[in-house]
Scaffold this motif. Structure first.
Motif, short mmCIF file in Angstrom:
data_model
loop_
_atom_site.label_atom_id
_atom_site.label_comp_id
_atom_site.label_asym_id
_atom_site.label_seq_id
_atom_site.Cartn_x
_atom_site.Cartn_y
_atom_site.Cartn_z
N ARG A 140 0.86 -1.18 0.00
CA ARG A 140 0.00 0.00 0.00
C ARG A 140 0.90 1.23 0.00
O ARG A 140 2.01 1.19 0.53
CB ARG A 140 -0.89 0.00 1.26
CG ARG A 140 -1.99 1.04 1.25
CD ARG A 140 -2.94 0.83 2.41
NE ARG A 140 -4.01 1.82 2.38
CZ ARG A 140 -4.97 1.87 3.28
NH1 ARG A 140 -5.00 1.00 4.28
NH2 ARG A 140 -5.92 2.79 3.20
N SER A 141 0.43 2.32 -0.59
CA SER A 141 1.25 3.54 -0.61
C SER A 141 0.42 4.73 -0.13
O SER A 141 -0.81 4.69 -0.14
CB SER A 141 1.78 3.82 -2.02
OG SER A 141 0.72 4.13 -2.91
N ILE A 142 1.13 5.77 0.24
CA ILE A 142 0.51 7.02 0.67
C ILE A 142 1.34 8.16 0.09
O ILE A 142 2.56 8.12 0.11
CB ILE A 142 0.40 7.10 2.21
CG1 ILE A 142 -0.40 8.33 2.65
CG2 ILE A 142 1.74 7.05 2.88
CD1 ILE A 142 -1.87 8.06 2.67
N HIS A 143 0.65 9.17 -0.49
CA HIS A 143 1.34 10.27 -1.17
C HIS A 143 0.89 11.61 -0.58
O HIS A 143 -0.27 11.78 -0.20
CB HIS A 143 1.00 10.23 -2.67
CG HIS A 143 1.52 11.41 -3.43
ND1 HIS A 143 2.83 11.49 -3.87
CD2 HIS A 143 0.92 12.56 -3.83
CE1 HIS A 143 3.01 12.64 -4.50
NE2 HIS A 143 1.87 13.30 -4.50
N ARG A 144 1.84 12.54 -0.54
CA ARG A 144 1.53 13.89 -0.04
C ARG A 144 2.26 14.88 -0.94
O ARG A 144 3.51 14.87 -1.02
CB ARG A 144 1.97 14.03 1.42
CG ARG A 144 1.60 15.34 2.08
CD ARG A 144 2.06 15.33 3.54
NE ARG A 144 1.81 16.61 4.19
CZ ARG A 144 0.69 16.93 4.81
NH1 ARG A 144 -0.30 16.05 4.88
NH2 ARG A 144 0.54 18.11 5.39
#
Length: 301
Positions: free
Chosen positions: A261-265
């Motif tokens: 899973r990934s998370i981007h900001r």
């Protein structure tokens, strides 16, 4: 399936290695039976186990040569491969099965306990594979089968040295597969569940552990051999860089690390936003702190 092939099986004086060596011979391979005849912790040595298994193969009408060199030594590994080449004229497959145990909780583990286990398992797999690679490249063919463990793939208590070595072997196998695929060399791993001298050292301190040991006793070493024979054969020509587990009559294809899973900001991250945003979003996908026995809970079938 192995008619005309020459196979080296390390640590084949007993247990899983012996069953693999016998199965290879039954399928037509000439087998170098390598075993230093040491204790479970790697101490001492005797030519007896290797000679005995070689004699068993010959009694079955097969071809075999005993060898007592240590895989932990590069020169020893070269002598093992040379035993195959000088005795039978070539080398087609290597099963990296030799192993020792020196279990200890991590905070109590000595440098010697760490080194000894990595030398046999990880260095041993490298030494044997490297010695065979010269011949594999020249003949444009070859197969490597490395015996890994769910202790490395998943985890286990008191086995930091063994787990690190076994997971390292899976990465080594993948690298060999990538580097040598152009020479038609294949490299795969098997994580075996089977009762053996190594497994017999599992401490039994409560009813849960006793039940687990009784369950493992049902899984005999001969169950591992068919997959090893297959992976050494030409029938497995399109099987490369895979990790399998064998548990009695079950064969599993194991996962290999990939993104979960990934998370981007857009603005990038600060320690604070990692704590406030990233970790809460990712936490549901965290891998639990499992041991091998937590994952493989059902009875073997």
């Amino acid at each position: 399936m192995l008619e005309g092939k020459v196979v080296v099986v390390t640590g084949s004086g007993g247990g899983i290695g012996r069953e693999i060596a016998l199965a290879m011979a039954r399928q037509g391979a000439a087998v170098v039976v390598n075993d230093i005849g040491a204790s479970l912790s790697g101490e001492g040595g005797s030519a007896g186990p290797a000679q005995q298994v070689a004699d068993e193969i010959r009694a079955l009408g097969g071809k075999a040569a005993p060898n007592t060199d240590s895989v932990s030594d590069a020169a020893g590994a070269e002598r093992i491969i040379e035993t195959a080449v000088q005795t039978f004229g070539r080398i087609d497959a290597v099963v990296n099965n030799a192993g020792i145990l020196r279990d200890a909780l991590f905070h109590k583990m000595s440098a010697d306990e760490w080194d000894a286990v990595l030398k046999v398992h990880l260095y041993g797999a490298y030494n044997m594979s490297r010695a065979a690679a010269v011949h594999f490249r020249e003949q444009n063919s070859g197969a490597l089968v490395h015996m890994t463990s769910t202790s490395g793939l998943i985890g286990n208590l008191g086995q930091a040295n063994y787990s690190a070595a076994k997971l390292g072997m899976t990465a080594l196998s993948k690298s060999i597969a990538l580097d040598m695929q152009k020479f038609n060399v294949r490299s795969n791993c098997i994580a075996p569940f089977a009762w053996s001298r190594m497994i017999s050292s599992i401490p039994v301190k409560n009813e849960e552990q006793a039940a687990r040991v009784e369950k493992i006793k049902q899984m005999t070493p001969d169950k591992i051999a068919p997959l090893a024979v297959y992976l050494a054969s030409d029938a497995a020509a399109d099987v490369n860089a895979q990790v399998f587990t064998v548990r009695n009559n079950e064969i599993f294809l194991m996962s290999q690390p990939r993104p979960l899973r990934s998370i981007h900001r857009d603005q990038g991250w600060t320690p604070q936003t990692v704590a406030e945003h990233a970790m809460p979003a990712l936490k549901a996908s965290f891998v639990p702190l499992d041991r091998s026995a937590d994952v493989f809970q059902w009875d073997p079938v």
